[in-house]
Design a protein around this motif. Structure first.
Motif, mmCIF file in Angstrom:
data_model
loop_
_atom_site.group_PDB
_atom_site.id
_atom_site.type_symbol
_atom_site.label_atom_id
_atom_site.label_comp_id
_atom_site.label_asym_id
_atom_site.label_seq_id
_atom_site.Cartn_x
_atom_site.Cartn_y
_atom_site.Cartn_z
ATOM 1 N N VAL A 1 0.849 -1.192 0.000
ATOM 2 C CA VAL A 1 0.000 0.000 0.000
ATOM 3 C C VAL A 1 0.883 1.241 0.000
ATOM 4 O O VAL A 1 1.795 1.374 0.823
ATOM 5 C CB VAL A 1 -0.927 0.015 1.235
ATOM 6 C CG1 VAL A 1 -1.734 1.295 1.300
ATOM 7 C CG2 VAL A 1 -1.842 -1.202 1.219
ATOM 8 N N TYR A 2 0.594 2.144 -0.928
ATOM 9 C CA TYR A 2 1.334 3.402 -1.014
ATOM 10 C C TYR A 2 0.747 4.404 -0.023
ATOM 11 O O TYR A 2 -0.453 4.412 0.239
ATOM 12 C CB TYR A 2 1.328 3.908 -2.450
ATOM 13 C CG TYR A 2 2.030 2.937 -3.366
ATOM 14 C CD1 TYR A 2 3.416 2.926 -3.452
ATOM 15 C CD2 TYR A 2 1.316 1.976 -4.078
ATOM 16 C CE1 TYR A 2 4.080 1.997 -4.248
ATOM 17 C CE2 TYR A 2 1.958 1.045 -4.882
ATOM 18 C CZ TYR A 2 3.345 1.062 -4.957
ATOM 19 O OH TYR A 2 3.996 0.139 -5.729
ATOM 20 N N ARG A 3 1.606 5.223 0.553
ATOM 21 C CA ARG A 3 1.246 6.117 1.651
ATOM 22 C C ARG A 3 -0.016 6.936 1.364
ATOM 23 O O ARG A 3 -0.842 7.116 2.252
ATOM 24 C CB ARG A 3 2.418 7.038 1.975
ATOM 25 C CG ARG A 3 2.168 7.761 3.261
ATOM 26 C CD ARG A 3 3.351 8.031 4.140
ATOM 27 N NE ARG A 3 4.253 6.994 4.522
ATOM 28 C CZ ARG A 3 4.134 6.245 5.614
ATOM 29 N NH1 ARG A 3 3.092 6.354 6.381
ATOM 30 N NH2 ARG A 3 5.057 5.368 5.931
ATOM 31 N N ASP A 4 -0.205 7.413 0.121
ATOM 32 C CA ASP A 4 -1.380 8.226 -0.219
ATOM 33 C C ASP A 4 -2.687 7.469 -0.026
ATOM 34 O O ASP A 4 -3.747 8.076 0.120
ATOM 35 C CB ASP A 4 -1.311 8.704 -1.671
ATOM 36 C CG ASP A 4 -0.133 9.635 -1.928
ATOM 37 O OD1 ASP A 4 0.449 10.155 -0.959
ATOM 38 O OD2 ASP A 4 0.200 9.835 -3.108
ATOM 39 N N ALA A 5 -2.643 6.149 -0.035
ATOM 40 C CA ALA A 5 -3.856 5.333 0.064
ATOM 41 C C ALA A 5 -3.966 4.602 1.409
ATOM 42 O O ALA A 5 -4.803 3.712 1.556
ATOM 43 C CB ALA A 5 -3.890 4.325 -1.076
ATOM 44 N N GLU B 1 7.753 4.052 -0.906
ATOM 45 C CA GLU B 1 8.197 4.106 -2.299
ATOM 46 C C GLU B 1 7.309 5.090 -3.073
ATOM 47 O O GLU B 1 6.161 5.315 -2.708
ATOM 48 C CB GLU B 1 8.080 2.719 -2.944
ATOM 49 C CG GLU B 1 8.987 1.688 -2.339
ATOM 50 C CD GLU B 1 8.729 0.297 -2.917
ATOM 51 O OE1 GLU B 1 8.149 0.169 -4.013
ATOM 52 O OE2 GLU B 1 9.118 -0.670 -2.246
ATOM 53 N N PRO B 2 7.841 5.676 -4.147
ATOM 54 C CA PRO B 2 7.014 6.567 -4.963
ATOM 55 C C PRO B 2 5.788 5.830 -5.516
ATOM 56 O O PRO B 2 5.887 4.673 -5.936
ATOM 57 C CB PRO B 2 7.944 6.979 -6.103
ATOM 58 C CG PRO B 2 9.318 6.672 -5.631
ATOM 59 C CD PRO B 2 9.203 5.555 -4.640
ATOM 60 N N THR B 3 4.649 6.491 -5.474
ATOM 61 C CA THR B 3 3.399 5.889 -5.940
ATOM 62 C C THR B 3 3.338 5.915 -7.462
ATOM 63 O O THR B 3 3.418 6.985 -8.069
ATOM 64 C CB THR B 3 2.188 6.660 -5.380
ATOM 65 O OG1 THR B 3 2.310 6.734 -3.968
ATOM 66 C CG2 THR B 3 0.885 5.995 -5.758
ATOM 67 N N PRO B 4 3.174 4.746 -8.100
ATOM 68 C CA PRO B 4 2.999 4.738 -9.555
ATOM 69 C C PRO B 4 1.695 5.437 -9.933
ATOM 70 O O PRO B 4 0.718 5.399 -9.175
ATOM 71 C CB PRO B 4 2.932 3.242 -9.910
ATOM 72 C CG PRO B 4 3.501 2.528 -8.733
ATOM 73 C CD PRO B 4 3.218 3.393 -7.548
#
Length: 142
Positions: free
Chosen positions: A100-104, A122-125
């Protein structure tokens, strides 16, 4: 078919082991767990009044039961256990985690809380909130 009310994951009819039943559109990990007979996929429509069966007997598919609590901790734990580490990696067959990416993080809070997901910095694709990552070889996929 009448659904019997009983506590626990043991068949109240014959004493066999129970398999958790999952209603709704299955995620890939649920479909894989069903193929491995770790859970039962039962379709999308339920009364939602606590009468939905939560368990099915491994010995006899006609034996289904519920404890009447749609948020039963035992049933939810069994579902989580059945799906943890799935889907398996298409390259090495290893278990996966939901990355899970931090923004979500808010969207996947329950998955993060119960250990089915891992938060990453990690950078979100573009257009992605989460992906699966193999715990063995590191392969990442949607």
């Amino acid at each position: 078919m009448k659904v019997h009310r009983a506590e626990g994951d043991t068949c109240p009819y014959c004493g066999g082991a129970g398999v958790p039943i999952l209603f709704g559109r299955p995620a890939p990990e649920a479909s894989e767990a069903a193929r491995d007979r770790q859970l039962i996929l039962a379709g999308c429509l339920t009364p939602g009044d606590g009468s939905d069966p939560q368990w099915q007997c491994q010995e006899r598919a006609s034996h289904r039961w519920t404890n009447g609590d749609p948020d039963s901790p035992m049933w939810l734990h069994a579902l989580t256990q059945a799906m943890t580490g799935r889907p398996h990696c298409q390259y090495c067959g290893g278990p996966s985690t939901l990355l899970v990416y931090r923004d979500a993080a808010g969207i996947f809070a329950p998955d993060l809380a119960n250990g089915r997901a891992t938060l990453t910095d990690e950078p979100t694709p573009a257009g992605v909130n989460a992906q699966h990552r193999c715990l063995d070889c590191g392969h990442t996929w949607r």
